[in-house]
Design an enzyme around this catalytic site. Structure first.
Site, PDB file in Angstrom:
ATOM      1  N   ALA A  74       8.413  -3.551  13.451  1.00  0.00           N
ATOM      2  CA  ALA A  74       8.718  -4.384  12.278  1.00  0.00           C
ATOM      3  C   ALA A  74      10.217  -4.403  11.956  1.00  0.00           C
ATOM      4  O   ALA A  74      10.758  -5.433  11.540  1.00  0.00           O
ATOM      5  CB  ALA A  74       7.934  -3.885  11.067  1.00  0.00           C
ATOM      6  N   GLN A  87       0.842  -1.199   0.000  1.00  0.00           N
ATOM      7  CA  GLN A  87       0.000   0.000   0.000  1.00  0.00           C
ATOM      8  C   GLN A  87       0.878   1.250   0.000  1.00  0.00           C
ATOM      9  O   GLN A  87       0.374   2.362  -0.036  1.00  0.00           O
ATOM     10  CB  GLN A  87      -0.884   0.011   1.257  1.00  0.00           C
ATOM     11  CG  GLN A  87      -1.885  -1.132   1.303  1.00  0.00           C
ATOM     12  CD  GLN A  87      -2.577  -1.219   2.667  1.00  0.00           C
ATOM     13  OE1 GLN A  87      -1.970  -1.565   3.672  1.00  0.00           O
ATOM     14  NE2 GLN A  87      -3.849  -0.921   2.687  1.00  0.00           N
ATOM     15  N   SER A  96       0.460  -2.911   8.214  1.00  0.00           N
ATOM     16  CA  SER A  96      -0.828  -2.447   7.705  1.00  0.00           C
ATOM     17  C   SER A  96      -1.873  -2.721   8.763  1.00  0.00           C
ATOM     18  O   SER A  96      -1.941  -3.827   9.295  1.00  0.00           O
ATOM     19  CB  SER A  96      -1.212  -3.169   6.414  1.00  0.00           C
ATOM     20  OG  SER A  96      -2.540  -2.801   6.052  1.00  0.00           O
ATOM     21  N   SER A  97      -2.662  -1.713   9.084  1.00  0.00           N
ATOM     22  CA  SER A  97      -3.708  -1.940  10.085  1.00  0.00           C
ATOM     23  C   SER A  97      -4.979  -2.483   9.432  1.00  0.00           C
ATOM     24  O   SER A  97      -6.002  -2.636  10.084  1.00  0.00           O
ATOM     25  CB  SER A  97      -3.968  -0.674  10.892  1.00  0.00           C
ATOM     26  OG  SER A  97      -3.838   0.454  10.086  1.00  0.00           O
ATOM     27  N   HIS A 150      -1.235   1.457  -4.435  1.00  0.00           N
ATOM     28  CA  HIS A 150      -1.561   2.885  -4.384  1.00  0.00           C
ATOM     29  C   HIS A 150      -0.629   3.718  -5.265  1.00  0.00           C
ATOM     30  O   HIS A 150      -0.433   4.903  -5.033  1.00  0.00           O
ATOM     31  CB  HIS A 150      -1.544   3.377  -2.932  1.00  0.00           C
ATOM     32  CG  HIS A 150      -2.624   2.761  -2.090  1.00  0.00           C
ATOM     33  ND1 HIS A 150      -2.571   2.682  -0.730  1.00  0.00           N
ATOM     34  CD2 HIS A 150      -3.796   2.166  -2.440  1.00  0.00           C
ATOM     35  CE1 HIS A 150      -3.663   2.071  -0.277  1.00  0.00           C
ATOM     36  NE2 HIS A 150      -4.413   1.747  -1.287  1.00  0.00           N
TER      37      HIS A 150
END
Ligand SMILES: [Zn+2]
Length: 258
Positions: A244, A109, A201-202, A127
């Site tokens: 991360a 994303q 990523s949530s 994106h």
């Protein structure tokens, strides 16, 4: 060698086991992967750049069309931050896993090109990208590198070398369709994988947030590395909430060197 709490270490070991057993592992990455590289997550509040203006409004296709100077004014500091950012240890570790044949593809994303800068090959950009700009009039496409330096330096809006109309960064703005080819590829990867690793990523932005569900529905395993809860934490095989940039290298090290 970093030492982790025993619960974290077992989760890392289990994640590495899943990678070693997987035949078709796919990654899904979001903003949280790039925050250690100094790129703010525009969805989290109070992170400077993005919260200064309402991004949904200024980073929209309609603002770009009606008031491009407003868009570019907002975009300028962000462009410079993204353009000069460097991949962090998580990007590098993920590229290492791909190089070793442990990862088939990366669905991202992010628009920051950090996977590519880290050496990843198969990157599906949901994106768009900061790599290129396209003319809004004649669709001529140019390498951003030739224009962004000057734009960041003096704020002059980049213009098409052929017809002098405004060049639009090839990032997907609010109100703009996802790139169809990338979306089809991402869906195919999600349906064919036997392991999906979600990093940073949530899982809040549809339709990309639905991809892990497609993988789970076909029996794939799911690992989530993210510092906030996601709607799929309850269904994941492994959930790690630590940074991360620390966790991903630890998993990769375990996969590659046991
Ligand atoms: Zn043009």
């Amino acid at each position: 060698m970093i030492s982790f709490a025993s619960q974290t270490q077992s989760a890392i070991d289990f994640a590495a086991d899943l990678f070693r057993q997987a035949k078709h592992a796919v990654l899904l990455t979001g903003a949280g992967l790039s925050t250690p590289s100094g790129i703010p997550d525009f969805r989290s509040t109070g992170t400077g750049l993005w919260s200064r203006d309402e991004p949904m409004e200024v980073a929209s296709l309609s603002t770009f069309r009606t008031a491009p100077e407003r868009f570019f004014e907002w975009f300028r500091p962000l462009a410079s931050q993204i353009y000069y950012a460097q991949p962090n240890s998580a990007h590098l570790a993920l590229a290492g896993l791909e190089k070793a044949g442990r990862v088939r593809s990366i669905i991202t994303q992010n628009i920051d090109m950090l996977h590519q800068k880290a050496g990843s090959q198969t990157v599906i950009e949901m994106h768009g990208t900061m790599q290129t700009l396209t003319c809004t009039q004649c669709y001529h496409r140019v390498e951003a590198a030739l224009y962004l330096d000057k734009f960041v330096e003096n704020g002059r809006i980049p213009c098409c070398p052929q017809c002098r109309n405004i060049l639009k960064p090839d990032v997907i703005l609010f109100g703009e369709q996802l790139p169809q080819a990338a979306w089809s590829r991402a869906q195919r990867e999600a349906r064919n994988c036997d392991l999906m690793l979600v990093v940073g990523s949530s899982l809040e932005v549809l339709p990309v947030a639905g991809l892990p569900m497609q993988a789970l529905d076909r029996g794939a395993h799911l690992i989530i590395v993210n510092n906030v809860q996601t709607y799929l934490n309850v269904r994941a095989d492994v959930v790690l909430t630590e940074d991360a940039a620390v966790i991903i290298p630890a998993i990769a090290e375990k996969v590659l060197n046991g």
